[in-house]
Design a protein around this motif. Sequence first.
Motif, mmCIF file in Angstrom:
data_model
loop_
_atom_site.group_PDB
_atom_site.id
_atom_site.type_symbol
_atom_site.label_atom_id
_atom_site.label_comp_id
_atom_site.label_asym_id
_atom_site.label_seq_id
_atom_site.Cartn_x
_atom_site.Cartn_y
_atom_site.Cartn_z
ATOM 1 N N THR A 479 4.443 30.197 29.314
ATOM 2 C CA THR A 479 3.645 30.259 28.088
ATOM 3 C C THR A 479 4.579 30.381 26.893
ATOM 4 O O THR A 479 5.598 31.080 26.963
ATOM 5 N N ALA A 480 4.237 29.702 25.822
ATOM 6 C CA ALA A 480 5.064 29.751 24.615
ATOM 7 C C ALA A 480 4.168 29.786 23.387
ATOM 8 O O ALA A 480 2.996 29.391 23.440
ATOM 9 N N LYS A 481 4.729 30.248 22.278
ATOM 10 C CA LYS A 481 3.972 30.372 21.031
ATOM 11 C C LYS A 481 4.621 29.505 19.967
ATOM 12 O O LYS A 481 5.833 29.582 19.743
ATOM 13 N N VAL A 482 3.801 28.680 19.312
ATOM 14 C CA VAL A 482 4.337 27.825 18.252
ATOM 15 C C VAL A 482 4.515 28.658 16.988
ATOM 16 O O VAL A 482 3.848 29.675 16.796
ATOM 17 N N PRO A 483 5.416 28.242 16.102
ATOM 18 C CA PRO A 483 5.668 29.026 14.884
ATOM 19 C C PRO A 483 4.454 29.064 13.961
ATOM 20 O O PRO A 483 3.607 28.165 13.974
ATOM 21 N N ASP A 488 -2.159 24.414 15.188
ATOM 22 C CA ASP A 488 -2.630 25.192 16.329
ATOM 23 C C ASP A 488 -2.635 24.328 17.588
ATOM 24 O O ASP A 488 -2.846 23.114 17.532
ATOM 25 N N VAL A 489 -2.456 24.979 18.740
ATOM 26 C CA VAL A 489 -2.443 24.264 20.014
ATOM 27 C C VAL A 489 -3.859 24.095 20.558
ATOM 28 O O VAL A 489 -4.224 23.027 21.049
ATOM 29 N N VAL A 490 -4.660 25.159 20.482
ATOM 30 C CA VAL A 490 -6.041 25.178 21.005
ATOM 31 C C VAL A 490 -6.147 24.367 22.301
ATOM 32 O O VAL A 490 -6.786 23.320 22.354
ATOM 33 N N LEU A 548 -4.025 33.456 20.489
ATOM 34 C CA LEU A 548 -4.375 32.598 21.621
ATOM 35 C C LEU A 548 -4.337 31.116 21.256
ATOM 36 O O LEU A 548 -3.862 30.285 22.034
ATOM 37 N N ARG A 549 -4.811 30.770 20.075
ATOM 38 C CA ARG A 549 -4.859 29.352 19.690
ATOM 39 C C ARG A 549 -3.474 28.778 19.399
ATOM 40 O O ARG A 549 -3.319 27.561 19.268
ATOM 41 N N ARG A 550 -2.464 29.648 19.299
ATOM 42 C CA ARG A 550 -1.094 29.191 19.040
ATOM 43 C C ARG A 550 -0.272 29.068 20.319
ATOM 44 O O ARG A 550 0.907 28.714 20.258
ATOM 45 N N LEU A 551 -0.886 29.337 21.451
ATOM 46 C CA LEU A 551 -0.140 29.338 22.711
ATOM 47 C C LEU A 551 -0.199 27.979 23.396
ATOM 48 O O LEU A 551 -1.254 27.352 23.485
#
Length: 725
Positions: A479-483, A488-490, A548-551
Amino acid sequence: MAPAVAAFQLSASQKETLAALCDTFIPSLNDAETTEVVRSHLSMAAGENKDLSTVEAETVAFCRLSASQMGVPEAVEATLRSHVPPDAAAELGLLLSAMSSRVGMLAIGGVPQTFASLDRPGREAVLDGLAKSMFAAKRKIFMTLRSLIVLKAFSGGGGMANWSLLGYAGPEPPERVAATRQAAGRTEHIFQMLNSSITADTSLDFDAVVIGSGCGGAVAAAELACAGHRVLVLEKGKYFSLSEMSGVEGEALDQLYERGGLVSTEDTGLAVLAGGTFGGGSAINWACCLRTPDYVRQEWATEHGLKRFATDEFGDALDAICKRINVTSTGISHNRNNELFIDGCQKAGYEVEDAPQNMADVSPGAPGAGFICAGDRYEIKQSMTVTFLRDAAAARVPAQFADRCKVSEVTHSKGVATGVRATIIGSDGQPHQLTIRARVVVVACGSINSPALLLRSRLPNKNGLIGKNLRLHPVSIVTAKVPAGAPDVVSWEGAPMTAVSNECARGPFGDNYGCKLECPSIHAGLGATGVAGLSKPGKHFKQEVLNLRRLTSIIVLVRDKDSGEVRLDKNGEPRLYYNLSEHDQASMLDGLEKAIRIAAASGVEAVGTTQTALGALRTLPPMSMVEARAAAVDGLVADVRRVGFPLYSVTLISAHQMGTCKMGSSAQTSVVNADGQNWEVSGLFVSDASVFPTSSGSNPMLTTLGIAHMVAQQIKRQLQPSSRL
């Protein structure tokens, strides 16, 4: 029909302890904690086109909300009553009793106070001690409680009030879904169930009885019915029309998944997801359609004596299947999660390609594409209810269907199958005995329930192989998080798993037992459960779940070389046993390393795995600091390899079960022959993924359908045209 479950009721003290546990994982935060979480979330939302005063009010309300206020303790108790086997529910009840006593808590948590009497820091310390305990049994307690509580908190019910704040829109209302379906020209077929005519114990005659309505059973039913044979399909799960599905994640788990989505291996806690409704796994799987790899086909032909897998016969079967379920490789659009994956693979120099889909619409933003795992209300996916089961129902001699029908045994005499005995829910809502006499019995219950049925049926099983050879394609997740400021990844929007990398398929030992890298669809409940594995209970969890939406997530799917087993419990129900071997651990570590490097190459700001010892996502230096970022990635990879996979210290999942009724060329080394017929009982065929000689190394749907198509041709040759036609 689900097996009867003894009444399960928690005592007052057990309920108090359960509520305290729920409110420790998801507490009402104090003023200082709330201020910190609100400040963090507002800074993230500042660059977005949102009313910050509304965001602040919603965030404060979320911080103040406890699990008890969301109805989580009641939801957990209902789940224990409905989906958890009686012995497992009783075991959890004993745990709650122990935590309700000072003596029990001294043994479990090292403090002579009941869990509910501790203040929140004290309760959090107990949970932290369980998570990091040197004893696997204590780590099991922590992981079981955390997963169940968080899943119930965010997959539906009272947790739906938080969805908007998480950026999760949830499913569309039924009238909009119906309008979308109508505009696309998709017409639902309403299947008629035999149950409506059952009011007493009943005996019936058919040419063939098919047990299971998933991929294997659907193809068998369609092929036999279209050939003019009288076919009855029995399904233990319930048939839901499209209007009966809500698309809500938690309700889908309860209705459509085996044991409410709570199946796990008895000895290692590996979570196992399988379909448990009409249409089987095709009702809830993703639309990724990968053909059986050539090296697997050659292995099955040469090492297992199954020559047809290396011939055009199997290739032609796959072609026919792909045509019927509308598999396409062109025009496939990718959601943000898959875009990041593709970008990361390309920048890291790894192989990546589009994954063919059996979707009616593969365009960007196709309505319903992200919700196919919660019941395909849009009929966008070409599942069994849209294709082969519908073909069976429309045949010249239409197949008949029964749901909520649990087959207790296959009947046989002098080495010949004669039919089945089952219990069915009749039109009066009561269970009745159903006896089916048939010339052919097709077992297609999946790799968990097919061996269980054969074991209950008291076949000779001279080689003892029924239930052995369980392969699971064990999965771990990066799992990764965008800056902040990045799109958003959603990951719940758009079709999941539209790209695949075979960079690790050869494996670290070069034996083709490596892994595939793919992208999952993760909705609010399972997403929050994943976040809980990367954060501490309480404030830290609430702060992180708002991201969560940034993951973005990448799954590492291992082609397991070694295997486990399905056994019967004292009630005749299947239990799974499986241990990740050293060979397969090495393959998974290889995949985790490459998945981490892919995520890092895509520009994420933090990345991590589900290994408890590693804790929260590891923050990386910015992309501009090339050497420092590379060193940080190397350090994380080294830590992942050092930690490994201690029991109950890492989340592992399986969505593919295979191999428990193994096909082979010898009665000494397999359960069924090359035609899918049992070696010991003629007229008894197995037609599902349980016949795989090994794991398939790719998403097994097409392989299952192709094998079922070949098996059906043999059954048609064996069955003469019905004398009643």
